[in-house]
Design a protein around this motif. Structure first.
Motif, PDB file in Angstrom:
ATOM      1  N   ALA A   1       0.898  -1.345  -0.067  1.00  0.00           N
ATOM      2  CA  ALA A   1       0.042   0.184   0.028  1.00  0.00           C
ATOM      3  C   ALA A   1       0.965   1.277   0.116  1.00  0.00           C
ATOM      4  O   ALA A   1       2.050   1.158   0.691  1.00  0.00           O
ATOM      5  CB  ALA A   1      -0.971   0.003   1.256  1.00  0.00           C
TER       6      ALA A   1
ATOM      7  N   LEU B   1      -6.356  -0.812   7.328  1.00  0.00           N
ATOM      8  CA  LEU B   1      -6.443  -1.619   6.012  1.00  0.00           C
ATOM      9  C   LEU B   1      -6.095  -3.114   6.121  1.00  0.00           C
ATOM     10  O   LEU B   1      -6.446  -4.067   5.991  1.00  0.00           O
ATOM     11  CB  LEU B   1      -5.522  -1.091   5.098  1.00  0.00           C
ATOM     12  CG  LEU B   1      -5.513  -1.804   3.566  1.00  0.00           C
ATOM     13  CD1 LEU B   1      -6.724  -1.774   2.734  1.00  0.00           C
ATOM     14  CD2 LEU B   1      -4.404  -0.714   2.786  1.00  0.00           C
TER      15      LEU B   1
ATOM     16  N   VAL C   1      -3.119  -1.050  -2.780  1.00  0.00           N
ATOM     17  CA  VAL C   1      -3.902  -0.274  -2.677  1.00  0.00           C
ATOM     18  C   VAL C   1      -3.259   1.244  -2.502  1.00  0.00           C
ATOM     19  O   VAL C   1      -2.211   1.180  -1.865  1.00  0.00           O
ATOM     20  CB  VAL C   1      -4.535  -0.604  -1.253  1.00  0.00           C
ATOM     21  CG1 VAL C   1      -5.678   0.550  -0.834  1.00  0.00           C
ATOM     22  CG2 VAL C   1      -5.167  -1.836  -1.194  1.00  0.00           C
TER      23      VAL C   1
ATOM     24  N   ILE D   1      -5.613   6.383   2.719  1.00  0.00           N
ATOM     25  CA  ILE D   1      -6.022   5.085   3.485  1.00  0.00           C
ATOM     26  C   ILE D   1      -5.312   5.066   4.774  1.00  0.00           C
ATOM     27  O   ILE D   1      -4.460   5.812   5.123  1.00  0.00           O
ATOM     28  CB  ILE D   1      -5.302   3.788   2.471  1.00  0.00           C
ATOM     29  CG1 ILE D   1      -3.743   3.933   2.291  1.00  0.00           C
ATOM     30  CG2 ILE D   1      -5.919   3.355   1.465  1.00  0.00           C
ATOM     31  CD1 ILE D   1      -3.131   2.854   1.520  1.00  0.00           C
TER      32      ILE D   1
ATOM     33  N   PHE E   1      -7.538   0.194  -5.628  1.00  0.00           N
ATOM     34  CA  PHE E   1      -7.166  -1.038  -5.439  1.00  0.00           C
ATOM     35  C   PHE E   1      -6.990  -1.842  -6.739  1.00  0.00           C
ATOM     36  O   PHE E   1      -7.716  -1.591  -7.538  1.00  0.00           O
ATOM     37  CB  PHE E   1      -7.792  -1.903  -4.454  1.00  0.00           C
ATOM     38  CG  PHE E   1      -9.349  -1.910  -4.748  1.00  0.00           C
ATOM     39  CD1 PHE E   1     -10.275  -0.825  -4.435  1.00  0.00           C
ATOM     40  CD2 PHE E   1      -9.624  -3.138  -5.290  1.00  0.00           C
ATOM     41  CE1 PHE E   1     -11.564  -0.961  -4.951  1.00  0.00           C
ATOM     42  CE2 PHE E   1     -11.204  -3.108  -5.735  1.00  0.00           C
ATOM     43  CZ  PHE E   1     -12.109  -2.290  -5.522  1.00  0.00           C
TER      44      PHE E   1
ATOM     45  N   SER F   1      -4.118   7.958  -7.864  1.00  0.00           N
ATOM     46  CA  SER F   1      -4.133   6.651  -6.723  1.00  0.00           C
ATOM     47  C   SER F   1      -4.231   5.395  -7.906  1.00  0.00           C
ATOM     48  O   SER F   1      -3.800   4.235  -7.291  1.00  0.00           O
ATOM     49  CB  SER F   1      -5.430   6.724  -5.741  1.00  0.00           C
ATOM     50  OG  SER F   1      -6.514   7.054  -6.699  1.00  0.00           O
TER      51      SER F   1
ATOM     52  N   ALA G   1      -9.334   6.569  -3.179  1.00  0.00           N
ATOM     53  CA  ALA G   1      -8.635   5.225  -3.009  1.00  0.00           C
ATOM     54  C   ALA G   1      -8.908   4.283  -3.879  1.00  0.00           C
ATOM     55  O   ALA G   1     -10.007   4.224  -4.520  1.00  0.00           O
ATOM     56  CB  ALA G   1      -8.950   4.706  -1.355  1.00  0.00           C
TER      57      ALA G   1
ATOM     58  N   LEU H   1     -13.908  -3.420  -0.855  1.00  0.00           N
ATOM     59  CA  LEU H   1     -13.075  -4.721  -0.618  1.00  0.00           C
ATOM     60  C   LEU H   1     -13.980  -5.844  -0.432  1.00  0.00           C
ATOM     61  O   LEU H   1     -13.463  -7.214  -0.731  1.00  0.00           O
ATOM     62  CB  LEU H   1     -12.033  -4.432   0.461  1.00  0.00           C
ATOM     63  CG  LEU H   1     -10.873  -3.487  -0.205  1.00  0.00           C
ATOM     64  CD1 LEU H   1      -9.913  -3.289   0.922  1.00  0.00           C
ATOM     65  CD2 LEU H   1     -10.311  -3.914  -1.293  1.00  0.00           C
TER      66      LEU H   1
ATOM     67  N   SER I   1     -12.337   7.569  -0.718  1.00  0.00           N
ATOM     68  CA  SER I   1     -11.609   6.334   0.171  1.00  0.00           C
ATOM     69  C   SER I   1     -12.814   5.928   1.127  1.00  0.00           C
ATOM     70  O   SER I   1     -12.610   4.760   1.565  1.00  0.00           O
ATOM     71  CB  SER I   1     -10.772   7.319   0.885  1.00  0.00           C
ATOM     72  OG  SER I   1     -11.207   8.309   1.765  1.00  0.00           O
TER      73      SER I   1
ATOM     74  N   LEU J   1     -13.981   2.477   0.290  1.00  0.00           N
ATOM     75  CA  LEU J   1     -13.045   1.516   0.396  1.00  0.00           C
ATOM     76  C   LEU J   1     -13.291   0.077   1.033  1.00  0.00           C
ATOM     77  O   LEU J   1     -13.253  -1.043   0.094  1.00  0.00           O
ATOM     78  CB  LEU J   1     -11.556   1.871   0.671  1.00  0.00           C
ATOM     79  CG  LEU J   1     -10.456   0.855   0.543  1.00  0.00           C
ATOM     80  CD1 LEU J   1     -10.303   0.253  -0.902  1.00  0.00           C
ATOM     81  CD2 LEU J   1      -9.223   1.219   1.015  1.00  0.00           C
TER      82      LEU J   1
ATOM     83  N   SER K   1      -1.753   2.228  -7.295  1.00  0.00           N
ATOM     84  CA  SER K   1      -2.038   0.801  -6.844  1.00  0.00           C
ATOM     85  C   SER K   1      -1.825  -0.060  -7.935  1.00  0.00           C
ATOM     86  O   SER K   1      -1.469  -1.354  -7.418  1.00  0.00           O
ATOM     87  CB  SER K   1      -3.695   0.837  -6.660  1.00  0.00           C
ATOM     88  OG  SER K   1      -4.472   0.897  -7.676  1.00  0.00           O
TER      89      SER K   1
END
Lengths: 414, 414
Positions: free
Chosen positions: B18, B199, B190, B194, B29, B350, B27, B102, B95, B98, B354
């Motif tokens: 990250a 995380l 990621v 964050i 990923f 971002s 954010a 996930l 963010s 996030l 990532s």
């Protein structure tokens, strides 16, 4: 994040519009020059693109090689394009290199050499580009769709035509540059880490004594049939469908745009669900809102196998017609979430913002902050969208197909 | 801008890497899953892409519709792709969204429904994608080039083959998922706004009890001819050329990459200048460094008219051969400026970070900060690049063409 947009209109008509983004280290700029292909005289289709190609071959005190070399030493990521209304030149670099980069672009716009000894090399490049479209059926069908959807000159392709590109000489390029590369009608958008007072002064110094030119474009008529099949030997068929919408400057724009988003924004959209997910009719299907200043259209595309092309066309048209019955609250909630998230991400890109604020100015005579756009999206209601759709049901479709067999537009579809 | 990269390897092998970017509000990923097309058994070409397509059709407690709907309500901009080594799933959002995003991706990876009643719709989609390449000659020639440049399975196309895609049934998809969607070999990158401790905990909660699987791939041999012409009726000819290079993990990678940049990075590059600017042979010409973990190639492309295709091939090969004589100091200075500027702009995205840090981990077992990359670029010298080129002169070319007529590889070119 607070956003502010600053602007200045110079005496010669040049507009500077800027958004400071002080959390970034980059700065990006976007010139919209009123040298689009709508400005091309008869029998000169492709002149704007040819002029753009030649403008990059040396300017001011730099020859072709030095020009490119100096730009690259400044770390400028650049790109240019020609649309109906504009020739656009954009660049992004570290903010400290913004000043020398703008200086080079002032030469490019005002003092290009347009070198006669590179005319044939430039011509070969624009001819190659035009021919390469022949090999890209998806692009070809959409260019033909626009040509049949808008009256001339608004449906023109910037790639031009073979005979015209072959006959253009240096004098035509010089004339086009002298007539259309002018401060009146030019908009410069800048975003990123910028010092506004200095920017305003530097742009004034570089462009303040640029002489304005009179320009005008007259609408023509759309004389072509709005149904067309382009024969092409392939096991794939390309489908393009268009219908009229309202332009960005229209008070109903966000209603119109939201409706297109329900058709084609994300995986839950109607076209994606009905055409791709449920029936597997194609890999790519979309509808997009295409706006000029005073007119606009929704342009739809699908590429599919020949044997499923008729079904694809039928399902697409059925979805377009069904849109008039309105959107669901859940669809509106999802599109608001998608758009709000996309706005946050736009706010982190200097390139995206510099071109957006320049485009805003062209359409509105001012630029919107993303906060303002967010508020307009928040205010969308199912009622307002459905009222818009009831008044402007998708209809009077332009349909262009490309493939080995023509398709039938279903009975009852106008 | 200070950069730090944090990482954690869970007991089951899953890697979390990250980069906090606290000036952003987004954010992003990127999951790299060891389910690339190199894992496909014989006669199952396209199974990875078919499995990816089916994995998006419902997972965990959500059916297909709910799955997509919930993701879109979180404003996730997503995308997935299949390469030789990985199936990748990426997303970006605000963010604060996030965590629930996930959670949904944990279902997608670990508990997809792979619904049998949507198998035929999914099959139709991957078949349509495969067929659409038939209509895109530029893509087709580059896929064939890779197939002939690398030994199997490394030159495979993720799009698969017609007969294989037609015969795949649900059990093959379930087997492929069970075998290749596994924490060992999976890397989650990621980046953005964050909270690292949270995380690490959340990813542990969502993926910590995911069971590892044994996986392996064996190199095959490259048995195909390295010269191929694909007959295709068109006035355009597509040209692909490849030669071996060193992979990203090799100590000489930056030397190799800089040399490719001199060939094809920006408008001052040799291919752009010689092929496009001076001779107008084509609109698009490029060379790119393509890296797998243990092998790499330089892949070159040009699309041109049939009558100028032989000249284009000759000029390209001459430039490749000439590269062995070394690069100029001015060329090195320009490429350093270009790369340093590009690094600044990457640091503002971002999504870009990532996926970069996840890819870094795959190749190196760690991720580089952009400051570290900047230092490696600073340290490049003309001497080190030219020493690399003297030892690794471009040669043993794989040449694939597509068009109405085959071309001649000049005498003296191996």
């Amino acid at each position: 994040m607070t956003q502010s947009i600053l602007s200045h209109v110079y005496e010669n008509g040049l507009v500077l519009v800027a958004e400071p983004m002080m959390s970034l280290e980059s700065a990006a700029f976007s010139f919209l020059i009123p040298a689009g292909c709508s400005q091309e005289p008869p029998h000169r289709a492709g002149l704007a693109a040819f002029t753009c190609e030649m403008a990059l071959r040396g300017a001011g005190k730099r020859d072709s090689h030095q020009f490119i070399s100096d730009l690259e030493n400044l770390g400028v990521e650049r790109g240019e394009s020609v649309s109906v209304n504009h020739t656009s030149f954009g660049g992004a670099t570290m903010s400290k290199n913004l000043w020398p980069a703008l200086e080079i672009f002032a030469d490019l716009l005002r003092r290009p050499h347009l070198p006669a000894d590179q005319l044939e090399a430039g011509r070969a490049v624009v001819l190659q580009e035009l021919r390469s479209i022949e090999d890209e059926p998806a692009q070809k069908v959409m260019l033909e769709l626009r040509r049949r959807q808008y009256p001339d000159p608004w449906g023109r392709s910037s790639h031009g035509e073979l005979a015209a590109l072959r006959s253009i000489q240096s004098d035509a390029i010089r004339d086009f540059h002298a007539r259309t590369y002018a401060p009146n009608g030019t908009i410069l958008g800048v975003a990123g880490r910028i010092d506004w007072p200095r920017l305003k002064d530097e742009v004034g110094r570089l462009f303040g004594d640029w002489k304005p030119n009179p320009t005008s474009v007259h609408d023509g008529e759309q004389k072509l049939s709005r149904r067309e099949h382009l024969a092409h030997e392939s096991n794939q068929t390309q489908i393009g469908i268009a219908y009229a919408s309202v332009p960005y400057r229209d008070p109903d724009y966000y209603q119109a745009s939201a409706a297109v988003n329900v058709l084609s924004g994300g995986m839950s959209s109607r076209l994606f669900t009905e055409v791709r997910e449920k029936r597997g009719l194609c890999y790519t299907v979309y509808a997009t809102h295409h706006t000029l200043r005073d007119r606009a259209s929704v342009l739809c595309y699908a590429g599919t196998s020949a044997e499923r092309a008729q079904e694809t066309l039928d399902v697409m048209l059925a979805e377009l017609v069904r849109l008039a019955a309105g959107v669901e609250q859940q669809e509106l909630d999802r599109l608001k979430a998608r758009i709000k998230s996309a706005l946050i991400m736009q706010q982190e890109s200097s390139s995206s913002r510099s071109s957006s604020i320049a485009r805003d100015w062209f359409h509105l005579g001012r630029a919107r902050t993303l906060a303002e756009v967010g508020k307009l999206v928040d205010e969308l209601t199912r009622k307002s969208i459905n009222a818009y759709l009831a008044e402007h049901p998708p209809r009077d479709f332009t349909v262009v197909t490309l493939g080995s067999q023509p398709l039938e537009v279903p009975v009852g579809i106008s």
